[in-house]
Design an enzyme around this catalytic site. Sequence first.
Site, mmCIF file in Angstrom:
data_model
loop_
_atom_site.group_PDB
_atom_site.id
_atom_site.type_symbol
_atom_site.label_atom_id
_atom_site.label_comp_id
_atom_site.label_asym_id
_atom_site.label_seq_id
_atom_site.Cartn_x
_atom_site.Cartn_y
_atom_site.Cartn_z
ATOM 1 N N TYR A 474 0.849 -1.192 0.000
ATOM 2 C CA TYR A 474 0.000 0.000 0.000
ATOM 3 C C TYR A 474 0.886 1.244 0.000
ATOM 4 O O TYR A 474 1.729 1.417 0.871
ATOM 5 C CB TYR A 474 -0.911 -0.035 1.222
ATOM 6 C CG TYR A 474 -1.778 1.183 1.422
ATOM 7 C CD1 TYR A 474 -2.292 1.913 0.353
ATOM 8 C CD2 TYR A 474 -2.118 1.612 2.714
ATOM 9 C CE1 TYR A 474 -3.099 3.017 0.556
ATOM 10 C CE2 TYR A 474 -2.928 2.709 2.925
ATOM 11 C CZ TYR A 474 -3.415 3.417 1.837
ATOM 12 O OH TYR A 474 -4.210 4.515 2.037
ATOM 13 N N ASN A 476 0.510 4.308 0.782
ATOM 14 C CA ASN A 476 0.515 5.181 1.958
ATOM 15 C C ASN A 476 1.192 4.548 3.165
ATOM 16 O O ASN A 476 1.433 5.231 4.164
ATOM 17 C CB ASN A 476 -0.915 5.602 2.329
ATOM 18 C CG ASN A 476 -1.324 6.888 1.635
ATOM 19 O OD1 ASN A 476 -0.520 7.537 0.980
ATOM 20 N ND2 ASN A 476 -2.585 7.256 1.777
ATOM 21 N N TYR A 477 1.508 3.251 3.087
ATOM 22 C CA TYR A 477 2.356 2.623 4.103
ATOM 23 C C TYR A 477 3.771 2.557 3.519
ATOM 24 O O TYR A 477 4.334 1.497 3.324
ATOM 25 C CB TYR A 477 1.868 1.219 4.459
ATOM 26 C CG TYR A 477 0.521 1.135 5.126
ATOM 27 C CD1 TYR A 477 -0.156 2.272 5.569
ATOM 28 C CD2 TYR A 477 -0.097 -0.099 5.339
ATOM 29 C CE1 TYR A 477 -1.399 2.189 6.183
ATOM 30 C CE2 TYR A 477 -1.342 -0.196 5.963
ATOM 31 C CZ TYR A 477 -1.986 0.951 6.378
ATOM 32 O OH TYR A 477 -3.220 0.857 6.988
ATOM 33 N N ARG A 478 4.306 3.714 3.233
ATOM 34 C CA ARG A 478 5.549 3.789 2.463
ATOM 35 C C ARG A 478 6.664 2.974 3.107
ATOM 36 O O ARG A 478 6.873 3.028 4.317
ATOM 37 C CB ARG A 478 5.997 5.239 2.311
ATOM 38 C CG ARG A 478 7.068 5.397 1.225
ATOM 39 C CD ARG A 478 7.622 6.786 1.144
ATOM 40 N NE ARG A 478 6.657 7.814 0.826
ATOM 41 C CZ ARG A 478 6.131 8.027 -0.385
ATOM 42 N NH1 ARG A 478 6.446 7.227 -1.378
ATOM 43 N NH2 ARG A 478 5.291 9.016 -0.583
#
Length: 533
Positions: A474, A476-478
């Site tokens: 994901y 945004n879960y870098r």
Amino acid sequence: MKSLQLSMLLLSLVLAALLSFSMGALPHEDFLQCLSLRSNDSSTISSVIYTRNNPSYSTVLESTIRNLRFNSTNTPKPLVIVTPSRTSHFQATIYCSRKHGLQIRTRSGGHDYEGLSYVAKVPFVVVDLVNFRSVDVDVENRVAWVQAGAILGEVYYRIAEKSRTLSFAAGVFHSIGVGGFISGGGFGLLFRKYGTGGDNVIDAQFIDVNGRILDRKSMGEDLFWAIRGGGGGSFGIVLAWKLKLVPVPATVTVFSVSRTLEQNATQLILRWQEIAHQLPDEMNPDVSMFSVNSTQDGRKTILASFSSLFLGTIDELLPIMQQRFPELGLSRQDCSEMSWIGSILYFNQLQNQPLEILLNRTFRNPVGGQYYKIKSDYVKEPISETALNGLFSRLSDEEASSAIIIFMAYGGIMDRIPEDATPFPHRAGNLYKIYYNVNWQEQDNVNSQKYIDWSRRVYNYMTPFVSKSPREAYANYRDLDIGSNNVGITSYTEASVWGRKYFKNNFDRLVQVKTKIDPENFFKHEQSIPPLH
């Protein structure tokens, strides 16, 4: 003779150091002069500029650094922080940064898990959107214009001021910035009912590398598609989003049921894997797993907490759970009814706080530690009992004393939205997403590498049990472990390693959009979309 040679050598070294220092300072000084000349009103722009000798510089920089791993003395700091209060400030900052060879990092809420919104390895400027956060709610038309610097708590609060039966499909933690949240897709409490945050954006205000202010019509559908999930910091700066508001009931229900391994947690998780993605769209089921001391003999065991939001009452929820998941034994005592906005406080563990806490953008959430490493996975087939036991044994490691692993159910409307509707591709075929979080406290930060190594070992262990070709993640879960760009020239081949994990086949379309809107690759970072050269 040797003495003269040594003196000349020392003089040359001093001159080189002075030259290096002066060259390093020039872009900074020239940049500031450029801002003053370029701004229509030099007095207003001077009030939103913070250099390192400004007494407020550290306060502004540190105000929304959420992961304190990136707030050490060794962390690279921006030459200048700009906190624009009008669009002309953005235009001047982009123009002057390009002219003087400085990178821009854009920060809305500071939740980038690798700190890329406020850290760079080259001379850079932070554009902090703290002054760009108005929320204008139109209840009658069920829309809201929200500036990109607003946090989710401000959005929830302003909507609730006008309606307790409308909301936006956004995330759990109230201090997350709207700009970054939607730019990475936007996963949240309502995503099984209404899709991602990006799925619920109907217009935007955007500034490109040439300083043009664009809306959906003038930017075109390709760019509008790309900015709603293609990752922040690649295409330009989103100034504001027009959000579609969605209905929520006046009363919602939350529940949490916890079981240890000795209380049959493993069998419950096996069953959860089979049914969670098939539960009604109105639910948002997850399982959180972490180690605790067993009450029986003091040894470590694993506690699994089964929880969900339900868009309805307890009386509506209980028959569903009794039919679909009777093994959990959900009772009325496990459930609480509240308003939708009350559930936001509940999931932030702020039940006893006034609603106004949602407006506090610098509040440090009690959930999780201040130093952490995050990873993610997607699961297409149920994980076996043997595999789960291997995961539980790793959660019992010393380094995992503050770690948490969460299975977040997919299904619902996500199965019915095409993979290419936005750049966020994780739709049909996913049973659930895995969120791995290992965190630690300040006194143990000297040993941070052992915690990071633990997260990598767990991630490697999970390889056979999760999505493949690509192993999805994901955006945004870098996670820079899955690949990163060269700081200099970003190659398509290099970027596709991590890019296909985040975006799958949508990566190529993102590259095409990037090539058109920012061909010289001004907006870039370690995981930005590259243009084709």
